[in-house]
Design a protein around this motif. Structure first.
Motif, mmCIF file in Angstrom:
data_model
loop_
_atom_site.group_PDB
_atom_site.id
_atom_site.type_symbol
_atom_site.label_atom_id
_atom_site.label_comp_id
_atom_site.label_asym_id
_atom_site.label_seq_id
_atom_site.Cartn_x
_atom_site.Cartn_y
_atom_site.Cartn_z
ATOM 1 N N ALA A 45 0.859 -1.185 0.000
ATOM 2 C CA ALA A 45 0.000 0.000 0.000
ATOM 3 C C ALA A 45 0.894 1.233 0.000
ATOM 4 O O ALA A 45 2.069 1.170 0.365
ATOM 5 N N SER A 46 0.311 2.373 -0.422
ATOM 6 C CA SER A 46 1.102 3.602 -0.489
ATOM 7 C C SER A 46 0.352 4.779 0.120
ATOM 8 O O SER A 46 -0.845 4.691 0.399
ATOM 9 N N LYS A 65 -6.455 11.555 6.772
ATOM 10 C CA LYS A 65 -5.372 10.622 7.064
ATOM 11 C C LYS A 65 -5.673 9.243 6.472
ATOM 12 O O LYS A 65 -6.829 8.873 6.287
ATOM 13 N N THR A 66 -4.616 8.490 6.190
ATOM 14 C CA THR A 66 -4.754 7.122 5.689
ATOM 15 C C THR A 66 -4.036 6.173 6.630
ATOM 16 O O THR A 66 -2.865 6.366 6.951
ATOM 17 N N VAL A 67 -4.764 5.164 7.086
ATOM 18 C CA VAL A 67 -4.227 4.181 8.035
ATOM 19 C C VAL A 67 -4.300 2.801 7.397
ATOM 20 O O VAL A 67 -5.363 2.382 6.932
ATOM 21 N N ALA A 68 -3.179 2.102 7.347
ATOM 22 C CA ALA A 68 -3.149 0.739 6.814
ATOM 23 C C ALA A 68 -3.121 -0.255 7.962
ATOM 24 O O ALA A 68 -2.406 -0.057 8.945
ATOM 25 N N LEU A 69 -3.894 -1.321 7.833
ATOM 26 C CA LEU A 69 -3.919 -2.391 8.834
ATOM 27 C C LEU A 69 -3.124 -3.571 8.292
ATOM 28 O O LEU A 69 -3.470 -4.150 7.257
ATOM 29 N N ILE A 70 -2.049 -3.900 8.994
ATOM 30 C CA ILE A 70 -1.140 -4.967 8.581
ATOM 31 C C ILE A 70 -1.113 -6.024 9.679
ATOM 32 O O ILE A 70 -1.140 -5.697 10.862
#
Length: 336
Positions: free
Chosen positions: A91-92, A177-182
């Motif tokens: 993701a970016s 805001k952008t939050v990635a769940l890993i």
């Protein structure tokens, strides 16, 4: 942006079809032939979270064509799964990476170190999100272990059994805001997203008899919250190979690297030399042997990955040159 092009963001991807969102709403798109021809690897193709240039405003004339990728402020990259020595974009344009790890049988500090290194390397800020508090019998011990493994990183604890079980996440979920769940399969990412959106957007499954979660998410997808924050859900990662994460490893193991420049000899290999600051720190209890071993292991893996990727790239370039020479020779033979 070039004249006549429009800006959109990649929401999801299925093979070579991208679902993008622009001012006029959602539409489907493919990369242009020129982009495909000019690409030198996965980094030159769009991924979820990218802002891209497209050639049309709506779906009225069919699928849009992606003609360019706008500069990325962050990108989460790992080694592609399997034996391939290529990078894989996850993701970016991420502001925060929620590294999700459950407090039951999936609790794994070594895996956490990998996630932290790649998250720091991406340019985003990692936050450790511990899930399934209701299945944990030794929270204090595990919290101490996580905080020692993730120095300087915020650590949050969540549970799906209470209405306010995800309240600690709210300060990170701001408009724009952008939050990635890993995280690994079954740690509760889909449940977390369903709770944050207030909708059953993603399927969830019960844990297995061995107390481990089941895989549910199958693709990366960008999801908008009501307040304008964007979440990126990602499939569980069974493999998390290191990829060009020298700086990320330095931040993850800042407690280790503080001793590296303090040895008696400048070229100390930290194996058997007298006056080694690393082993003095271990003897004095300032650094754990486990942390030092994990640091060396991941640094060696990182070096090997860089060596292999460089070797394969050189090999590929060599065969390209050979193909060009053969093609030129064939043309010359035909003209004779």
């Amino acid at each position: 942006m070039s004249e006549g092009s429009y800006r959109a963001r990649v929401i999801s991807q299925s093979r070579d079809i991208y679902r993008i969102e622009g001012e006029a709403g959602e539409l489907f798109a493919r990369v242009s032939g020129r982009m495909r021809y000019d690409s030198s690897g996965p980094m030159d193709f769009p991924t979820v979270g990218d802002y891209v240039e497209v050639d049309r405003y709506s779906q009225d004339e069919g699928d849009a064509v992606i003609t360019g990728i706008l500069p990325r402020k962050s990108v989460f990259v790992r080694k592609a799964a399997g034996k391939s020595w290529e990078e894989q974009l996850v993701a970016s344009n991420i502001d925060t990476v929620f590294i999700c790890m459950s407090l039951n049988a999936d609790f794994n500090l070594r895996r956490l170190e990998r996630y932290l290194a790649l998250a720091w390397e991406s340019g985003a800020v990692p936050v450790v999100v511990l899930t399934k508090l209701d299945l944990c019998q030794d929270l204090t011990d595990k919290l101490m272990a996580v905080e020692a493994t993730a120095p300087g990183v915020d650590v949050l604890v969540t549970t799906s059994l209470e209405g306010d079980g995800y309240e600690e996440l709210q300060p990170y979920l701001k408009e724009g805001k952008t939050v990635a769940l890993i995280g690994s399969s079954g740690v509760g990412k889909s449940t977390l997203i369903n709770r944050l959106t207030g909708k059953e957007l993603l399927a969830t499954r019960e844990i297995r008899e061995d107390d481990r979660g089941r895989h549910t998410t199958t693709r990366r997808e960008l999801i908008r919250l009501e307040n304008g924050c964007m979440l990126i859900d990602t499939p569980g990662m069974r493999e998390l190979g290191m990829w060009d994460a020298q700086e990320g490893l330095g931040k993850t193991f800042s407690d280790v690297e503080q001793f590296l420049g303090k040895c008696r000899f400048a070229d100390c290999t930290h194996t058997s030399e007298p006056g080694c600051a690393v082993y003095e720190a271990i003897r004095e209890g300032k650094l754990s042997q486990r942390r030092w071993n994990d640091y060396r292991r991941l640094m060696n893996e990182e070096a090997y990955a860089n060596e292999r990727s460089g070797y394969l790239e050189q090999k590929k370039e060599k065969f390209k040159q050979i193909a060009k020479i053969n093609k030129a020779a064939n043309r010359k033979n035909k003209s004779c």
